[in-house]
Design an enzyme around this catalytic site. Structure first.
Site, PDB file in Angstrom:
ATOM      1  N   CYS A   8       3.806  -4.612   8.579  1.00  0.00           N
ATOM      2  CA  CYS A   8       3.324  -5.055   9.886  1.00  0.00           C
ATOM      3  C   CYS A   8       4.100  -6.293  10.317  1.00  0.00           C
ATOM      4  CB  CYS A   8       1.851  -5.422   9.817  1.00  0.00           C
ATOM      5  SG  CYS A   8       0.818  -4.068   9.246  1.00  0.00           S
ATOM      6  N   GLY A  34       6.434  -2.269  12.849  1.00  0.00           N
ATOM      7  CA  GLY A  34       5.273  -1.394  12.940  1.00  0.00           C
ATOM      8  C   GLY A  34       5.154  -0.839  14.333  1.00  0.00           C
ATOM      9  N   ASN A 108      -0.288  -9.333   7.734  1.00  0.00           N
ATOM     10  CA  ASN A 108       0.803  -8.515   7.191  1.00  0.00           C
ATOM     11  C   ASN A 108       0.770  -8.629   5.678  1.00  0.00           C
ATOM     12  OD1 ASN A 108       4.389  -9.021   6.902  1.00  0.00           O
ATOM     13  ND2 ASN A 108       3.255  -7.145   6.637  1.00  0.00           N
ATOM     14  N   GLY A 109       0.786  -7.487   5.013  1.00  0.00           N
ATOM     15  CA  GLY A 109       0.760  -7.503   3.549  1.00  0.00           C
ATOM     16  C   GLY A 109      -0.290  -6.551   3.064  1.00  0.00           C
ATOM     17  N   TYR A 253      16.280  -3.989   3.634  1.00  0.00           N
ATOM     18  CA  TYR A 253      16.033  -2.991   4.673  1.00  0.00           C
ATOM     19  C   TYR A 253      15.146  -3.455   5.808  1.00  0.00           C
ATOM     20  CZ  TYR A 253      13.823   1.173   6.772  1.00  0.00           C
ATOM     21  OH  TYR A 253      13.337   2.099   7.631  1.00  0.00           O
ATOM     22  N   ASP A 356      24.310   3.459   2.763  1.00  0.00           N
ATOM     23  CA  ASP A 356      22.934   3.308   3.250  1.00  0.00           C
ATOM     24  C   ASP A 356      22.222   2.297   2.357  1.00  0.00           C
ATOM     25  OD1 ASP A 356      20.730   3.581   4.845  1.00  0.00           O
ATOM     26  OD2 ASP A 356      20.354   5.688   4.377  1.00  0.00           O
TER      27      ASP A 356
HETATM   28  P1  AMP Z   1      15.390   9.655   1.715  1.00  0.00           P
HETATM   29  O1  AMP Z   1      16.778  10.166   1.548  1.00  0.00           O
HETATM   30  O2  AMP Z   1      14.483  10.732   2.240  1.00  0.00           O
HETATM   31  O3  AMP Z   1      14.895   9.015   0.500  1.00  0.00           O
HETATM   32  O4  AMP Z   1      15.416   8.563   2.868  1.00  0.00           O
HETATM   33  C1  AMP Z   1      16.253   7.459   2.774  1.00  0.00           C
HETATM   34  C2  AMP Z   1      16.208   6.684   4.064  1.00  0.00           C
HETATM   35  O5  AMP Z   1      14.906   6.107   4.245  1.00  0.00           O
HETATM   36  C3  AMP Z   1      17.181   5.545   4.095  1.00  0.00           C
HETATM   37  O6  AMP Z   1      17.983   5.686   5.253  1.00  0.00           O
HETATM   38  C4  AMP Z   1      16.352   4.291   4.186  1.00  0.00           C
HETATM   39  O7  AMP Z   1      16.881   3.392   5.141  1.00  0.00           O
HETATM   40  C5  AMP Z   1      14.993   4.741   4.630  1.00  0.00           C
HETATM   41  N1  AMP Z   1      13.924   3.973   3.959  1.00  0.00           N
HETATM   42  C6  AMP Z   1      13.993   3.245   2.863  1.00  0.00           C
HETATM   43  N2  AMP Z   1      12.814   2.700   2.528  1.00  0.00           N
HETATM   44  C7  AMP Z   1      11.953   3.063   3.439  1.00  0.00           C
HETATM   45  C8  AMP Z   1      10.570   2.818   3.657  1.00  0.00           C
HETATM   46  N3  AMP Z   1       9.830   2.043   2.883  1.00  0.00           N
HETATM   47  N4  AMP Z   1      10.039   3.406   4.688  1.00  0.00           N
HETATM   48  C9  AMP Z   1      10.767   4.171   5.448  1.00  0.00           C
HETATM   49  N5  AMP Z   1      12.050   4.422   5.337  1.00  0.00           N
HETATM   50  C10 AMP Z   1      12.668   3.901   4.337  1.00  0.00           C
END
Ligand code: AMP
Length: 470
Positions: A8, A34, A108-109, A253, A356
């Site tokens: 959040c 969020g 948030n948390g 990220y 990535d």
């Molecule tokens: P996947 O290959 O399905 O594991 O998705 C990887 C992608 O999800 C990467 O591009 C990340 O930037 C993104 N990602 C990483 N952590 C999270 C998170 N906590 N919530 C949503 N997306 C994420």
């Protein structure tokens, strides 16, 4: 059941005639934290008005709505979605009238002992309106025998365990606090008003200050409570020193690259992650291509270090939300194509380093690798700017269950095969530590190590209530 409400953004203003408008702008800048719901509570002179709804900040706060949020103090919140949990009743801030007057809170948390506290409160007659752990804070404050709101909040905070950066509105005061480990960020800024008046602002990330022209002064320290009131700014420690546990994933990220988080530039950290990734996991290739937007800064670093040209060969449609907010697998599958499209001319016949920030389940990564290959790439070398994600987060980042974390159950070689890359390299944890400048061991790396900085005695409750989303 209590829901983990995670990822959040919070914002607060003290002492500005346009407090609600500033909060709106602040939330606008924090929208990436969020996208399910947002809310603002504004107050002053004995009143607190609150408006919250599902959806994006820009859609919820129309001029008439903002016009109704009068007062020189305001707090705001953007909330991340949960699967099947689209209950507007869980939107924040929460606001009640009690013996401390009209108060509101946003958070948030993730309070890891919320389920236990809530059960106790319910046994003693408290009635809850939502399934959110944040509401527990209001009940604790309302029940406190302390005379002042700040005193009651202090007493409440001492009962909480886990991660919280919270903003609290008590009519003519704004009070903010950060948990003793400091898991989630919370920054403090100021603005000069005409006539020499000073206005204080608080935000999850400093990018919110830039938009409103506030100056970033400091972080609210772990275990610190800051009270902005008619007497000025009072900073006090509400809890004894605890080992620091700043969430490293904010840098990897979650935060925006134009923010300073835990006192560091996110963009600089991410470029360093990319540089170190190039040193640790080199590749013979023709182009470095980021997965936008999460991989951009690291890819720039990788390209600088390796001297392989950087190419934006995947184009993101910015009018689609992050794929991870889509709740169902069906939508998520569609979502990758909706969000990204390859530039064939830049990829045809090329050996590509694809950068990535992380692999969680591996399903999105596989689709992107396929997309790059489908656009003519000769080789695809996937590079990830953090270590393998092997353990869920209990402190406010939405990672799925261990069973669904591909790296918890597979070797790097197995993951490489799953995502169909020619090679796969992850940043080692030592390099991650170096990139965030963590010589003193002040960061939490639990998602990469499984070593949690707090006792997780309430994990069963947490697991039972854990929504399955991402
Ligand atoms: P996947 O290959 O399905 O594991 O998705 C990887 C992608 O999800 C990467 O591009 C990340 O930037 C993104 N990602 C990483 N952590 C999270 C998170 N906590 N919530 C949503 N997306 C994420």
């Amino acid at each position: 059941m209590d829901k983990l409400h995670e990822e959040c953004g919070v914002f607060a203003v003290y002492g500005h005639p346009e407090a609600a408008n500033l909060t709106y702008l602040g939330l606008y800048a924090l929208q990436h934290r969020g996208q399910e719901s947002a809310g603002i509570a504004a107050g002053g002179g004995g009143t607190v008005y609150c408006h919250k709804a599902m959806g994006h900040v820009a859609d919820i706060f129309t001029p008439p709505v903002l016009g109704s949020l009068a007062g020189e103090q305001a707090i705001g919140h953007t909330r991340y979605s949960t699967a099947g949990d689209t209950d507007p009743g869980n939107a924040q801030p929460f606001s009640v009238t009690c013996n401390k007057g009209r108060i509101a809170v946003a958070h948030n948390g993730n309070i890891i002992n919320a389920t236990g506290l809530r059960r106790e409160l319910e046994r003693e007659g408290s009635i809850f309106q939502s399934s959110c752990d944040t509401e527990v804070i209001l009940h604790l404050v309302a029940r406190s025998r302390e005379r002042t709101t700040a005193g009651a909040l202090r007493e409440a905070l001492l009962q909480l365990d886990g991660a919280f950066s919270l903003v609290f509105l008590a009519e003519d005061r704004v009070i903010v606090a950060r948990d003793p480990h400091g898991f989630r960020p919370l920054a403090l800024g100021r603005m000069e008003l005409s006539g020499g008046r000073v206005c204080y602002v608080f935000a999850s990330e400093t990018c919110a200050f830039d938009l409103i022209g506030a100056v970033y002064m400091d972080d609210v320290a772990p275990g610190e409570m800051v009270i902005a009131g008619p007497e000025g700014l009072t900073r006090e420690r509400f809890a004894p020193e605890s080992p620091r546990a700043y969430c490293v994933f904010e840098h990897v990220y979650f935060s925006r690259p134009d923010s300073y988080v835990f006192g560091r530039s996110v963009s600089e950290t991410r470029e360093m992650l990319g540089r170190l990734l190039a040193r640790e996991c080199p590749a013979e290739a023709d182009v470095v291509v980021p997965v936008p937007d999460s991989g951009v800064a690291a890819a720039i670093g990788y390209s600088h270090e390796s001297r392989i040209p950087f190419r934006q060969a995947l184009i993101r449609n910015h009018y689609v939300g992050r794929t991870f907010i889509e709740p169902s697998q069906a939508i998520r599958d569609f979502g990758v194509k909706l969000k990204l499209n390859p530039v064939r001319r830049l990829l045809e016949g090329q050996r590509v380093v694809l950068v990535d920030d992380s692999i969680v389940r591996g399903t999105t990564s596989r689709k992107i690798v396929r997309m790059v290959r489908g656009a003519g790439a000769r080789e695809v070398h996937l590079r990830i700017s953090c270590p393998p994600t092997i353990s869920p987060c209990y402190y406010g980042v939405d990672t799925p269950d261990k069973r669904e974390l591909i790296a918890a159950n597979s070797t790097v070689e197995e993951i490489r095969r799953f995502v169909e890359a020619d090679s796969l390299g992850y940043l080692p944890i030592g390099a991650l530590r170096e990139a965030v400048g963590d010589a003193a061991g002040e960061y939490c790396y639990a998602c990469y190590t499984g070593a949690y900085p707090t006792e997780l005695i309430h994990v069963d409750d947490l697991l039972a209530s854990r929504p399955q989303r991402f």
